[in-house]
Design a protein around this motif. Sequence first.
Motif: not given
Lengths: 95, 95
Positions: B19, B23, B57, B61, B66-67, B70-71, B73-75, B77-78, B81
Amino acid sequence: MNDTLQSLRSRLDEIDSQLLALLSERFRVTHEVGMQKRNLNMPAQDIARERLQFNRIEKRADELGLDADLMYRMWRLIIDEVIKNHESLRQEHKV
Amino acid sequence: MNDTLQSLRSRLDEIDSQLLALLSERFRVTHEVGMQKRNLNMPAQDIARERLQFNRIEKRADELGLDADLMYRMWRLIIDEVIKNHESLRQEHKV
């Protein structure tokens, strides 16, 4: 938009698919971990193991030129979800 | 801790390394995207493109069990940035 940008965006979509596939595998493995922990009557969260994981992630992030704080926030989301899932497994066991 | 748990944890560490490598590649590609956008004088954030990314996504997911929240929230963040990095590139260009 030019062809280069289009091609870079296609590459990002491919990488995102690979990330999602790996995350799916990760949650399958943590489900197995949860079953083991339930059977061994181990707590859902393991602070010592978490510390090792985060140290490892921070080290790899530095080596790869990734923002360690961002990686911490991403893995905190993942691991909090895993703990929640492990707790659910324990609750099911109690019923 | 038994051997099965130990082996599952080793597999998780391998997945985390994969992972992180993906990334790292993702941020290399988005750096190229940022350079293209700067050269084409395009804004750092592209809401229409983001919407397509998040729809894709969410769909993947769901397919992978996948939740989706949650995905997201993760993406988020990405991608936040990435936008920050693109804005820095534009600022450097102005100097």
